[in-house]
Scaffold this motif. Structure first.
Motif, PDB file in Angstrom:
ATOM      1  N   CYS A 284       0.922  -1.433  -0.132  1.00 56.02           N
ATOM      2  CA  CYS A 284       0.222   0.030  -0.170  1.00 56.02           C
ATOM      3  C   CYS A 284       1.004   1.308   0.097  1.00 56.02           C
ATOM      4  CB  CYS A 284      -0.798   0.029   1.271  1.00 56.02           C
ATOM      5  SG  CYS A 284      -1.857   1.283   1.520  1.00 56.02           S
ATOM      6  N   ARG A 285       1.507   1.474  -1.104  1.00 54.16           N
ATOM      7  CA  ARG A 285       2.514   2.794  -1.131  1.00 54.16           C
ATOM      8  C   ARG A 285       2.035   3.807  -1.954  1.00 54.16           C
ATOM      9  NH1 ARG A 285       6.843   3.433  -3.933  1.00 54.16           N
ATOM     10  NH2 ARG A 285       5.474   4.906  -4.995  1.00 54.16           N
TER      11      ARG A 285
ATOM     12  N   TYR B 233       3.843  -3.834   3.315  1.00 50.58           N
ATOM     13  CA  TYR B 233       4.748  -2.773   2.928  1.00 50.58           C
ATOM     14  C   TYR B 233       3.880  -1.305   2.931  1.00 50.58           C
ATOM     15  CZ  TYR B 233       8.155  -0.021   0.028  1.00 50.58           C
ATOM     16  OH  TYR B 233       8.753   0.942  -0.578  1.00 50.58           O
ATOM     17  N   LEU B 234       4.296  -0.421   3.733  1.00 52.57           N
ATOM     18  CA  LEU B 234       3.450   0.990   3.587  1.00 52.57           C
ATOM     19  C   LEU B 234       4.476   2.020   3.630  1.00 52.57           C
ATOM     20  CD1 LEU B 234       1.468   0.388   7.131  1.00 52.57           C
ATOM     21  CD2 LEU B 234       0.613   0.284   4.573  1.00 52.57           C
ATOM     22  N   ASP B 235       4.058   3.111   3.280  1.00 53.13           N
ATOM     23  CA  ASP B 235       4.654   4.397   3.414  1.00 53.13           C
ATOM     24  C   ASP B 235       4.144   5.547   3.470  1.00 53.13           C
ATOM     25  OD1 ASP B 235       3.526   5.017   0.824  1.00 53.13           O
ATOM     26  OD2 ASP B 235       5.389   4.660  -0.452  1.00 53.13           O
ATOM     27  N   LEU B 236       4.603   6.675   4.269  1.00 50.86           N
ATOM     28  CA  LEU B 236       4.045   7.899   4.491  1.00 50.86           C
ATOM     29  C   LEU B 236       5.088   9.105   4.031  1.00 50.86           C
ATOM     30  CD1 LEU B 236       2.305   7.490   8.095  1.00 50.86           C
ATOM     31  CD2 LEU B 236       1.248   7.562   5.803  1.00 50.86           C
ATOM     32  N   SER B 237       4.494  10.330   4.139  1.00 57.12           N
ATOM     33  CA  SER B 237       5.455  11.432   3.950  1.00 57.12           C
ATOM     34  C   SER B 237       6.544  11.171   5.008  1.00 57.12           C
ATOM     35  CB  SER B 237       4.586  12.648   4.007  1.00 57.12           C
ATOM     36  OG  SER B 237       3.965  12.536   5.156  1.00 57.12           O
TER      37      SER B 237
ATOM     38  N   TYR C  43       9.347   8.973   0.128  1.00 58.52           N
ATOM     39  CA  TYR C  43       8.456   8.698   1.453  1.00 58.52           C
ATOM     40  C   TYR C  43       9.249   7.888   2.286  1.00 58.52           C
ATOM     41  CZ  TYR C  43       4.683   9.891  -1.601  1.00 58.52           C
ATOM     42  OH  TYR C  43       3.955  10.761  -2.501  1.00 58.52           O
ATOM     43  N   ASP C  44       8.663   7.649   3.602  1.00 54.48           N
ATOM     44  CA  ASP C  44       9.455   6.913   4.609  1.00 54.48           C
ATOM     45  C   ASP C  44       8.653   5.462   4.519  1.00 54.48           C
ATOM     46  OD1 ASP C  44      11.534   8.472   5.374  1.00 54.48           O
ATOM     47  OD2 ASP C  44      10.275   9.087   7.054  1.00 54.48           O
ATOM     48  N   VAL C  45       9.320   4.466   4.437  1.00 54.57           N
ATOM     49  CA  VAL C  45       8.850   3.143   4.336  1.00 54.57           C
ATOM     50  C   VAL C  45       8.626   2.408   5.810  1.00 54.57           C
ATOM     51  CG1 VAL C  45       9.241   0.687   3.194  1.00 54.57           C
ATOM     52  CG2 VAL C  45       9.937   2.859   2.116  1.00 54.57           C
ATOM     53  N   PHE C  46       7.530   1.836   5.753  1.00 57.50           N
ATOM     54  CA  PHE C  46       7.232   1.067   7.256  1.00 57.50           C
ATOM     55  C   PHE C  46       6.952  -0.449   6.726  1.00 57.50           C
ATOM     56  CE2 PHE C  46       6.962   4.482  10.269  1.00 57.50           C
ATOM     57  CZ  PHE C  46       6.952   5.580   9.207  1.00 57.50           C
ATOM     58  N   LEU C  47       7.432  -1.325   7.397  1.00 58.63           N
ATOM     59  CA  LEU C  47       7.390  -3.092   7.031  1.00 58.63           C
ATOM     60  C   LEU C  47       6.869  -3.456   8.269  1.00 58.63           C
ATOM     61  CD1 LEU C  47      10.617  -3.915   5.083  1.00 58.63           C
ATOM     62  CD2 LEU C  47       8.673  -3.207   4.320  1.00 58.63           C
ATOM     63  N   ALA C  48       5.729  -4.279   8.091  1.00 55.66           N
ATOM     64  CA  ALA C  48       5.182  -5.105   9.355  1.00 55.66           C
ATOM     65  C   ALA C  48       5.089  -6.559   8.699  1.00 55.66           C
ATOM     66  CB  ALA C  48       3.786  -4.305   9.848  1.00 55.66           C
ATOM     67  N   VAL C  49       5.430  -7.352   9.662  1.00 53.82           N
ATOM     68  CA  VAL C  49       5.265  -8.982   9.439  1.00 53.82           C
ATOM     69  C   VAL C  49       4.154  -9.382  10.394  1.00 53.82           C
ATOM     70  CG1 VAL C  49       6.722 -11.127   9.484  1.00 53.82           C
ATOM     71  CG2 VAL C  49       7.852  -8.856   8.721  1.00 53.82           C
ATOM     72  N   LYS C  50       3.390 -10.060   9.766  1.00 47.97           N
ATOM     73  CA  LYS C  50       2.047 -10.922  10.570  1.00 47.97           C
ATOM     74  C   LYS C  50       2.649 -11.856  11.484  1.00 47.97           C
ATOM     75  CE  LYS C  50      -2.389 -12.954   9.865  1.00 47.97           C
ATOM     76  NZ  LYS C  50      -3.463 -13.215   8.875  1.00 47.97           N
TER      77      LYS C  50
END
Ligand SMILES: C[S@@+](CC[C@H](N)C(=O)[O-])C[C@H]1O[C@@H](n2cnc3c(N)ncnc32)[C@H](O)[C@@H]1O
Length: 258
Positions: free
Chosen positions: A110-111, A153-157, A251-258
């Motif tokens: 979701c980028r 995989y996500l990113d934000l400003s 953007y700044d990337v954020f990863l999260a593992v289930k």
């Protein structure tokens, strides 16, 4: 108040991508990252006009795409056809993902700083309370459609734009030739920290036709700390804030593992 031409939001974003990324470089590092996580079956749930889903498909990943905007999906379809590719795609909001898919994915993307626009993409106003609730429900859906150990995989400003000292940002990206036209892009972003609101104004100028295409969307100003606390609450096992991805300079990337 900025003017928005809602008929050209897909064109504007597709043009911005040409200025923000070296598409191949970014897709290559994303592909390496996905391989490191053994991710083969990927959902890009905010596929927009097709970046980087098209590049990943060309690299052999098993891609599925979804997005809520018909306009973005229409351009995605055209971009896909230009590359003679076929990727299954669906018009879906993030809150519909879990009820729609009866399969799970190794990775969900979701980028493109998409999350803050969950209720206001192609709208010039935002219901902030609704947006906050919908962001949480969207993240919950993204979690639920992942396999165990699956990757979000996500990113934000970027961090710099989350300082109380900085609230207005002007980006002039310069100009370049795209499809035989000289195009220039600029953005104006305003953060209203107390209200948790953000306004993003993007302008594309085409030199030859002297046309300007503008869009301005309001969004929820999702702080990094708020995103991290939502991800924890939802139950992601591991979270990697500010993950460095080569070729990602916006953007700044954020990863999260289930
Ligand atoms: C800035 S674009 C990013 C597109 C693409 N991910 C990229 O990186 O180029 C944001 C996308 O998020 C989509 N979007 C916004 N809210 C959504 C929602 N609630 N459900 C699904 N897609 C949404 C928009 O339609 C738009 O295509």
């Amino acid at each position: 108040m900025y003017m928005t031409n809602f008929d050209s939001t897909d064109f504007i974003w597709d043009t911005c991508i040409e200025f923000l990324y070296n598409k191949e470089l970014y897709a290559e590092s994303l592909s390496q990252l996905l391989k490191e996580h053994n991710a083969k079956k990927i959902l890009d749930c905010s596929c927009g006009t097709g970046f980087p889903a098209i590049q990943l498909k060309k690299k052999g990943f098993d891609l599925t795409c979804s997005d809520l905007s018909e306009r973005m999906l229409k351009r995605f379809k055209n971009n896909m056809q230009r590359e003679s590719l076929s990727i299954p795609f669906h018009k879906l909001s993030w809150t519909e993902l879990n009820s729609f898919f009866n399969t799970k994915f190794d990775a969900v993307l979701c980028r493109g700083c998409s999350l803050p626009y969950c209720v206001s993409w192609e709208k010039d106003s935002v219901d902030l309370d609704k947006a906050r609730k919908e962001i949480f429900a969207s993240l919950q859906n993204m979690h639920d459609i992942l396999e165990e150990n699956g990757l979000l995989y996500l990113d934000l400003s970027p961090r710099e734009s989350h300082s109380p000292l900085n609230t207005t940002f002007i980006h002039n990206f310069g100009s370049k030739k795209i499809d035989n036209q000289t195009v220039s892009v600029n953005w104006k972003i305003h953060h209203f920290l107390e209200e948790s609101k953000r306004i993003w104004n993007a302008n594309v100028l085409v030199k030859e036709s002297k046309k300007t295409f503008s869009m301005s969307f309001e969004a929820y100003y999702l702080r990094h700390s708020e995103l991290l606390s939502m991800l924890k609450k939802i139950g992601f096992k591991k979270i990697f804030p500010y993950f460095e991805v080569e070729g990602e300079n916006t953007y700044d990337v954020f990863l999260a593992v289930k």
